[in-house]
Design a protein around this motif. Sequence first.
Motif, short mmCIF file in Angstrom:
data_model
loop_
_atom_site.label_atom_id
_atom_site.label_comp_id
_atom_site.label_asym_id
_atom_site.label_seq_id
_atom_site.Cartn_x
_atom_site.Cartn_y
_atom_site.Cartn_z
N VAL A 155 -23.61 29.22 -27.90
CA VAL A 155 -23.82 28.46 -26.66
C VAL A 155 -23.10 29.13 -25.51
O VAL A 155 -23.66 29.27 -24.41
CB VAL A 155 -23.35 27.00 -26.84
N LEU A 156 -21.88 29.59 -25.74
CA LEU A 156 -21.13 30.27 -24.69
C LEU A 156 -21.84 31.54 -24.24
O LEU A 156 -21.96 31.80 -23.04
CB LEU A 156 -19.71 30.59 -25.18
N VAL A 157 -22.35 32.32 -25.17
CA VAL A 157 -23.06 33.55 -24.81
C VAL A 157 -24.32 33.23 -24.00
O VAL A 157 -24.60 33.91 -22.99
CB VAL A 157 -23.39 34.38 -26.07
N LEU A 158 -25.06 32.22 -24.39
CA LEU A 158 -26.25 31.84 -23.62
C LEU A 158 -25.86 31.40 -22.21
O LEU A 158 -26.53 31.74 -21.23
CB LEU A 158 -27.02 30.73 -24.34
N TRP A 159 -24.77 30.65 -22.09
CA TRP A 159 -24.29 30.21 -20.78
C TRP A 159 -23.88 31.41 -19.92
O TRP A 159 -24.23 31.50 -18.75
CB TRP A 159 -23.14 29.24 -20.97
N ILE A 160 -23.16 32.34 -20.53
CA ILE A 160 -22.74 33.54 -19.80
C ILE A 160 -23.96 34.30 -19.31
O ILE A 160 -24.03 34.69 -18.13
CB ILE A 160 -21.84 34.43 -20.68
N LEU A 161 -24.92 34.53 -20.18
CA LEU A 161 -26.11 35.28 -19.79
C LEU A 161 -26.89 34.58 -18.68
O LEU A 161 -27.36 35.23 -17.73
CB LEU A 161 -27.01 35.52 -21.01
N ALA A 162 -27.02 33.26 -18.78
CA ALA A 162 -27.75 32.52 -17.76
C ALA A 162 -27.04 32.59 -16.42
O ALA A 162 -27.68 32.79 -15.37
CB ALA A 162 -27.91 31.06 -18.19
N GLU A 163 -25.74 32.44 -16.41
CA GLU A 163 -25.00 32.47 -15.14
C GLU A 163 -24.91 33.88 -14.56
O GLU A 163 -24.97 34.05 -13.35
CB GLU A 163 -23.62 31.87 -15.31
N VAL A 164 -24.77 34.89 -15.41
CA VAL A 164 -24.70 36.26 -14.91
C VAL A 164 -26.03 36.64 -14.27
O VAL A 164 -26.06 37.33 -13.25
CB VAL A 164 -24.30 37.24 -16.04
N ALA A 165 -27.12 36.16 -14.84
CA ALA A 165 -28.43 36.45 -14.26
C ALA A 165 -28.55 35.89 -12.84
O ALA A 165 -29.21 36.48 -11.99
CB ALA A 165 -29.54 35.89 -15.15
N VAL A 166 -27.92 34.77 -12.58
CA VAL A 166 -27.99 34.14 -11.26
C VAL A 166 -26.91 34.68 -10.33
O VAL A 166 -27.19 35.04 -9.18
CB VAL A 166 -27.86 32.60 -11.39
N ARG A 167 -25.67 34.74 -10.81
CA ARG A 167 -24.53 35.10 -9.96
C ARG A 167 -24.33 36.60 -9.80
O ARG A 167 -23.62 37.05 -8.92
CB ARG A 167 -23.25 34.47 -10.52
N ARG A 168 -24.94 37.38 -10.67
CA ARG A 168 -24.80 38.85 -10.66
C ARG A 168 -23.35 39.30 -10.80
O ARG A 168 -22.93 40.30 -10.24
CB ARG A 168 -25.41 39.45 -9.38
N ASN A 169 -22.58 38.54 -11.55
CA ASN A 169 -21.18 38.86 -11.82
C ASN A 169 -21.14 39.64 -13.13
O ASN A 169 -20.80 39.12 -14.18
CB ASN A 169 -20.36 37.56 -11.90
N TRP A 170 -21.51 40.91 -13.06
CA TRP A 170 -21.71 41.72 -14.26
C TRP A 170 -20.45 41.90 -15.08
O TRP A 170 -20.52 42.05 -16.30
CB TRP A 170 -22.29 43.09 -13.88
N THR A 171 -19.29 41.90 -14.44
CA THR A 171 -18.05 42.07 -15.21
C THR A 171 -17.80 40.90 -16.16
O THR A 171 -17.10 41.07 -17.15
CB THR A 171 -16.83 42.25 -14.28
N ALA A 172 -18.39 39.76 -15.87
CA ALA A 172 -18.22 38.60 -16.75
C ALA A 172 -18.85 38.84 -18.12
O ALA A 172 -18.52 38.13 -19.08
CB ALA A 172 -18.82 37.35 -16.10
N LEU A 173 -19.72 39.83 -18.23
CA LEU A 173 -20.32 40.14 -19.54
C LEU A 173 -19.27 40.61 -20.56
O LEU A 173 -19.53 40.57 -21.76
CB LEU A 173 -21.41 41.20 -19.38
N TRP A 174 -18.09 41.01 -20.09
CA TRP A 174 -17.03 41.40 -21.02
C TRP A 174 -16.59 40.23 -21.89
O TRP A 174 -16.01 40.42 -22.97
CB TRP A 174 -15.82 41.95 -20.26
N ALA A 175 -16.89 39.02 -21.46
CA ALA A 175 -16.52 37.84 -22.26
C ALA A 175 -17.37 37.75 -23.54
O ALA A 175 -16.95 37.10 -24.50
CB ALA A 175 -16.66 36.57 -21.43
N ILE A 176 -18.53 38.38 -23.56
CA ILE A 176 -19.38 38.32 -24.76
C ILE A 176 -18.75 39.08 -25.93
O ILE A 176 -18.59 38.50 -27.02
CB ILE A 176 -20.82 38.79 -24.45
N PRO A 177 -18.39 40.37 -25.78
CA PRO A 177 -17.71 41.00 -26.92
C PRO A 177 -16.37 40.34 -27.26
O PRO A 177 -15.99 40.30 -28.43
CB PRO A 177 -17.52 42.46 -26.48
N ALA A 178 -15.68 39.81 -26.25
CA ALA A 178 -14.43 39.10 -26.54
C ALA A 178 -14.70 37.89 -27.42
O ALA A 178 -13.92 37.58 -28.32
CB ALA A 178 -13.75 38.67 -25.24
N THR A 179 -15.81 37.21 -27.19
CA THR A 179 -16.17 36.04 -27.98
C THR A 179 -16.49 36.42 -29.42
O THR A 179 -16.02 35.78 -30.37
CB THR A 179 -17.37 35.31 -27.35
N PHE A 180 -17.27 37.49 -29.61
CA PHE A 180 -17.69 37.85 -30.97
C PHE A 180 -16.64 38.65 -31.74
O PHE A 180 -16.55 38.52 -32.95
CB PHE A 180 -19.02 38.60 -30.95
#
Length: 105
Positions: free
Chosen positions: A61-86
């Motif tokens: 759920v967190l990864v889906l939320w991150i992807l959805a918000e990054v697509a809108v906000r264009r905050n690409w550095t926030a994608l680092w939270a995905i490998p941190a999560t897994f």
Amino acid sequence: MSLRLRHLWLALALWGAVHPLFHLLGWLAGNGWSVSGMVAAWMVNGATRGLSWDLVISALVLVLWILAEVAVRRNWTALWAIPATFFVGVSCGLPLYLWFRSRPV
């Protein structure tokens, strides 16, 4: 958002990385660094199985939320939270994402 709250997110991300990894590495060292043994320990009884599935679902759920918000906000550095999560856990990935998300734009 308050600068203090932003620092709290980062502190919680660090705690969420260090504290669980301390216990995980101790378990791995005591059990021959067996990843299959670790997965088996996650499923040893109903309580650990339920907690494990809770964390897996929360991570997805967190990864889906991150992807959805990054697509809108264009905050690409926030994608680092995905490998941190897994690779570390939800306890690190969620506050790390909130830290990235709370930066001034």
